[in-house]
Structure formats: C-alpha cells, structure tokens
Design an enzyme around this catalytic site. Structure first.
Site: not given
Lengths: 464, 464
Positions: A155, A228
């Site tokens: 992420v 994400k």
C-alpha cells in the site's frame, strides 16, 4: 517462543556482557526480479552497511528466482543461488526469509507465500492483490505456523501506510482510512486539469512515459485502489470481502468536470475511503470513486504520481502522509524496511500476521476475525457534484430544480459553461448534504428530461 | 532472551495449538498526570478493548504518581496504587512498564527513567527534553540492562515521526529529516500572516487560548523544535550534542516579513532541519530557524497548530506527514501506541533503545555510537531573503547591490513596501543561491550604510 512473563519481583537485573561475536547473516530468497526486485537488490547493495547496523546482523541475498535467467538487471547475481521454480526457492533450506515480488493474486505468487508459511518462514511481499483477496486465508496460515507476513510495500509504495494503521493507531479508535492510492490515476487527473487535454490523450501519454501499463484497466478502473483500500480497512476495522467494495474508476471523468471543479473551488481525485460503522455490528463503509476535494485540503495539493494516505483516529486526530506511491526505489525501500523489522527481532514469532487488527500471539489462542462485507456508499449523506449537457433555453434550470426538490436534494451552487454544440451548455451543481440514493434517483429522472442530453455525471464531495 | 537462530534445516514446523488461556495483564505505572497523563487514562478507558485485541492481552493501569492527589482529572483512579514519589512508582514490583509523563530534562523525570531501566523495566516517555539532552546516556543504560525506551510521543505528537525515521527509513539512506515541529510557533506565524497583527499581539492571544505557555520562550525561541530535531537527526544520522545545534526562534519575524514573503510567493515557517554530511566523516548539518518555504510546497500548506515531519531517503524519495503535533489526545495516542508495541512483543528485549540508528542486540555487543557536533548552517549554500527599512531616495538600491556584489551574492527578486515613517520604505530581496556566511557579512556591511536603518533580517529559503 517461551511464555515466560516479565512480572517477577523487582531485582536489579544483571548487566549484559555478552561477547561481540557476530550473529550469522539472515539469508533472503527473492522471488521475482522485475522492477521492484531489481530495485531491492540495488538497495541491498548500496545500503548494506545501514541495514546491518540497524539490525545488528548482516542480511544477504542467498537465492533468487525469475522467469528469464539471462536478462541484465544491472545488479550482480554472483554467488547467489538461482531457482527456475519460485516454490523451490521458498523451500530452499538456505533461505530464512522469503521475499515475494512476483505479483498477481494467485498462481506462483500465492504458491510461494503458502509454501514459505507452511515451513514457518517469514514472508515479505509487495503484492496488494494477493493480500487484498487472500489475506484472510494467509492470516490463518500465518497464525497456524507462527510465521509473520509483512506487506508495507503493498500500500502506497514508500509511504508507511500499513504502519500508520497497524502501529500508529494501534491503541486508538480509527474513524476513517484511505486516500489517493494510485499514482497513475492521480497523474492522469492532474494532467487533464493542468492542460485541458482529454482522458484518452493523457492516458496515451502516460503509457508512453511508463506511468501507465499497456493494459491500464487495473489502475484506471480503480481495482488497484480497491486492493489497497481493502488492506487498510482490514487493518483498521475488520477484514472485508474484497468483492463487496463498490468501485468506480476515472474513465468517465471529463475535462469539463475538472474545469467545473476548479471553478467551484475543488479538485477531482480518485479516492478509496473506509469509515467505521456507526454501531459495533455495523460494517464499515468502503468505496472507491472519483471525488471532489476542496482546493485547500491536503488531498488537493497531491499532484502527479504522488500518493496520499490519510487516517483519522479519535485521539490522534487526522493524519496525512504524502510521498511516492510506486516505482522501483520507493517500493524496494518499503520491502527492505519490512526485512529490517524481521531481522531486528529475529526470530520473530509475534506479529504473526498483523492483518485484520488481530495480532496473533501464540499463547492467546485468538482466532483470526471473520470476513465481512463493506457497507458501500449508497446510503451516505454527503454533498454531491452533478454535471450534464443541457439545452441552452429558459426553463431548463426550473425542470432540474423541481426534480431535485422532489427527491429532497437542495442545491448549493450552480454554474454553466458553453458546450461545443450550438444551443447546448454544460451545467454543473453542488448540492447541500443529501442522501446518495436520492441523488442517484434524481440523476436518473433528470436523464429522462428532453432538455438534458445525457445521464448526469455524479461525484461525491469528500469529506462530506 | 535466547540466542537461538532460525537457520535450522527445512522441516514442516508444528502448528501451534496452545490453549487459549489468557496471558496475565501488563501493568502500567504512569508517572505524571498533567494534560497528557489524564489524556492517556481517558484513552485507556475508552480503547481498552482495542488495545487488548491488538496486543493479545490486557493492559491495565496499576499505579500512578502525581504532585496533587486530590485534583479531579475526570478519570477514575479507583483500585489504582497511588505513589507520592514517582521513583517509588518506578520501583513498584507490581509495575511492568513505566510511563514517564512528568517532563523536564532532569529532576524527577530523569530519576524515574533511570530507576526503571536499572530494574530492566521498559520505559515509554513523551519527554523530548530528556531524550534530546540525555538520550545518549539513557541509550547506554538501556543497552546495559536490556530495557527498551520508546518515545514516539516526544516528536510531533500523534505524527509517527520517530517511526518514520526508525522503521520506514531503516534500510534506506536518509538524506534529510525535519519539518515544522512546534505548533505554537506555527499558529503564531499563520495568524500573523492571516490577520496582519504583530507578533506580541498574536502571542498574547495564543497564551489566552492555551496554545502558548505562560513562559513561552521554550516554544518561540526554538528550543522545543531543537529538542525534536536532535532526536530525529540522532535516529537518522548520529547522536548530536544538543548544544551544538544553532537555534533561532521567531521573535524577530515581523508582519512586514510575512507580507513580503507572500508577495514573493513564499510562506514563513519555523523549521528544524538536518541533512546528511557529504562525506562519511562529515557531521550532519542541523539548525532551527524561521525560513521561507515556496507557497506551493507541502510545508506551506501546514497551518495553525498543525505539525509536519519530512524525511527524504535515497530510495524512498520525499515523505511528508502532517497532523496534530501536540495536545492531550494526540500525545496520549502516541504514548499508547508505544505501550501497544511493547505489549505485542512482550517480553521485548530487542529494540532496546532504537536511538542513534543502533538497535542494540544482546548478542551483537555493539556499542552505542558516540555523540557528535552538528555542522550548523554557516556554510550552507542557499537562496536567502533579506529585509530592512531604508531611506526612500535614489541610490539606495545601488549601495545595497554593490555590497552584495562585493560578497559574491547575486539578487533574484527585489520589492519595496511603504513604511510607517515618511521617506522610509521596507525593502526585501531574495538572492540566488549564495554562501550563508557571505550573506551574513553583506548584511553586516549593509547595516553600516547611513541609508539603512537596521541590521537586515536574513532568512533562509528552504529547500535551497
């Protein structure tokens, strides 16, 4: 891992005078030598001294695996074991930590990670699709075999997005997480706004520059952002069934939208956001969609390929991190930071899989939380932006206004720009806070008016 | 802590089937119940469930210590042991983790921390003065007794400033750390810019609102910023002798400066910045001073009491975190995140004192790095802003320009505003990149010109 506890009666502990004999180096197996894999090898070469100083021991690349052995990657592989089969690398007895940089939610990437965990080997991965879609199963494996999985690089590239939620907010009550999580989309939206060029034009250029893939759909349709977001929401709230997150990408954002947004005091950004449900049993709200953000907000100042991760917690208040969310260097840096964390605490059996807010401790016997469904954005109350091409004649505004009134939607701002066709204008408005479903229904009814030439474009204003 | 290493031959590890018997709770001793201490108790009350879920065990307040026992702090102290003497709290055999929230670089705060460490008890502190001034000695104690000291709350309140350098950049090569580290100064500078009011006026108001202390000098003279910078620079580069960091506060920034800065496309911010030295043996550059930052930079958008921490690393690129840098909630949240980190890895003997980039591992026998002196900013090459009140007559600019030319300083922008006195004007200029020492000398010579009525105000433009 012993279960000994440090609750003994007070006594002066004995100072440590252990000899300075060096610990044996930790041996990495790196599966996947694409952009990020090659970047990691370059980092390990340049920062060798840093890493061993930080970790109190050396970290070496023991083995690698990739599809093409002959390719020049600009880094030396001398003395490194080569495996054609990445699963063989994961099972190599001389590999202590498995670094998975193959990518993809299934296939060899998943096989590598599962094999490593079943052998009790810690895994570091940059694979957002794998964690977003199979994190739940991997968490169970990780817990069963007491092998950590770290995925900071999954992420926001170099941004410490995972640490922000997992570590910084670990004792706090998280209200909201998300942000601008895809640099390709942000680059396209920024370029369109700055130059007035069309989506298709800027996408072509982004592909030529290497900012967008040959098949750009994972990025521009919001799937990458959703991966994400699922990871962040899972850490902050509860594991989410990835397929339950409503996702809208940026294909339908026009230069008119960007022009109107600027005139109204906003910028357009593709956001992935998740919010705590109001009650303990309410699932978190989670969605991916292009939004209008106020021009003086932190998110509006994030331009080009940069990412921004935001979290808000009850005691900490709002936090925003900006930086490079992708690319060889930033992603490799995040992967290396996870390797350093493992090396520093070796052999680490705690933090077995710090996903879903559960930190499985061997002795606690707690289970991994079950997966839930995202609440989506249908019932959100928010300001909304609406834009459509209409006839340039008296009465159009009255027609639109009465439809909105019928759905309980009240208008805050309205503006018009000339359109390409004669007697046509682009009309845009921003509502006062309204129910998302009511706005969607009003848009459907507006589309049926003869004076309106398309289904209105609707975008949420964020924050509401 | 055993020295066993996880480098055994491959075999399927046995799945963990340990019973779900709960671990005994970890017992906190909280020394100091001011704003932050009371905030921490409130957080622990509200987020009890979160914390135990994250840590796999309960965390309880076992004992507290403060000056006034009777004061109402809005939280229940029922069943909690009271110690009048904070050192007795540190030595209480029923306290596992000592939380130091007394403040001050010496006196009881230091005694509490040293006593805890000598008993091998982990310490969590929010005390920037203590860590900045005595971190080096505490690191040695921490290493000797294998007791961790965590201090996330000491820099930037809720912002994960320490984690950014210690964890995120742990394997990378840090080039630069710092930022806007004091909310009081940032509030004053923002208010002065927005309202045109004087420093003294806005300071009075900040004191009335509780944003500034009754004795504001630690904040406005830059000492607090320097404490935080010393900690960040120590983590990123090497331990710095705190007294070697040159510090200039914001007392001498005028409304004219803020007006000129805006006209020239800048904002004024009090920055603490540290940069890697060019060679391995060159000490890091480190300084605290008010600077001009470009109006479109991330630091320029940080307003009011907000803080911003920046780090730039070779592979990660630039990273910026913004959020609330002070206050009961944000600071308590950071303290609690350190407690959670200890609880999750209990009993933690690694990370003994993650300061100075050295993570002392019991078996590594590495020493804590020696302290160094900061290089200061005297030899920096940068653009500079200069402002002074001058006679409004022909020839003044020629006099100024020739002095700057004599010192090898070339001018990029010059502007004037009217001054209060007749025939006086305020003149401001921004140089091209120039040597700091040359600019300082030119300012001294300019002050001797009869047409110039004061020693010019000089501020660095950041980044250079």
């Amino acid at each position: 891992m012993t279960q000994a506890d440090h609750t003994a009666p007070v006594e002066e502990t004995t100072p440590d005078h252990s000899p300075s004999s060096a610990l044996p180096p930790l041996r990495l197996g790196v599966a996947g030598l694409g952009t990020v894999g090659a970047g990691l090898l370059a980092l390990l070469e340049r920062c060798e001294g840093n890493l061993s100083r930080h970790c109190g021991r050396d970290v070496v690349v023991q083995a690698v695996s990739a599809r093409s052995r002959g390719r020049d990657r600009g880094v030396s592989l001398e003395g490194v074991t080569w495996h054609d089969d990445p699963v063989a690398l994961a099972r190599d007895p001389e590999v202590d930590i498995v670094v998975e940089l193959i990518g993809g939610s299934d296939g060899p990437a998943r096989a590598v990670v599962e094999n490593a965990l079943r052998l009790g080997k810690p895994v570091v991965t940059a694979n957002k699709a794998l964690i977003a879609r199979h994190g739940h199963e991997l968490a169970a494996l990780s817990q069963q075999y007491q092998a950590p999985v770290l995925y900071e690089a999954a992420v926001g590239g170099a941004l410490p997005a995972v640490r922000l939620v997992r570590d910084t907010c670990s004792a706090d009550e998280v209200l909201c997480v998300g942000g601008i999580l895809n640099g390709t989309c942000n680059y396209i939206l920024t370029e369109m706004a700055n130059t007035g060029r069309s989506f298709a034009d800027v996408l072509d250029e982004a592909q030529a520059k290497g900012y967008a893939e040959a098949d750009p759909s994972t990025d521009i349709d919001g799937v990458d952002t959703a991966h994400k977001l699922a990871i962040l929401a899972g850490l902050a709230f509860q594991p989410l069934d990835f397929t339950s997150i409503p996702v809208t990408g940026i294909r339908h954002v026009t230069t008119e939208d960007l022009r109107f947004a600027a005139t109204l005091g906003y910028r357009v950004r593709l956001l992935g956001m998740a919010r705590r449900g109001l009650g303990a049993s309410t699932p978190p709200e989670a969605w991916v969609q292009p939004c209008l953000v106020p021009e003086d907000s932190a998110l509006a100042t994030v331009n080009g390929v940069y990412n921004a991760v935001t979290a808000e917690a009850h005691f900490a208040g709002p936090l925003v991190i900006t930086g490079q969310g992708a690319g060889a260097g930033p992603t490799a840096s995040a992967v290396a930071s996870d390797i350093a964390a493992l090396a520093r605490n070796w052999p680490s059996r705690t933090h077995a899989f710090p996903l879903w807010g559960v930190h499985s401790q061997p002795a606690s016997g707690r289970d991994v939380l079950g997966e839930g469904k995202a609440a989506g954005a249908e019932n959100v109350t928010s300001r909304f932006y609406m834009r459509c091409e209409v006839d340039d004649r008296p009465g159009v505004m009255a027609d639109v206004a009465s439809i909105l009134r019928d759905h309980g939607v009240s208008v805050h701002q309205v503006i018009q720009h000339e359109a390409a066709l004669p007697n046509h204008v682009h009309m845009a408005l921003v509502t006062h806070p309204a129910n998302a479903e009511a706005v969607a229904q009003a848009a459907q009814r507006m589309a049926m008016l003869p004076c309106i030439h398309e289904t209105p474009m609707v975008m949420k204003v964020e924050p509401s």
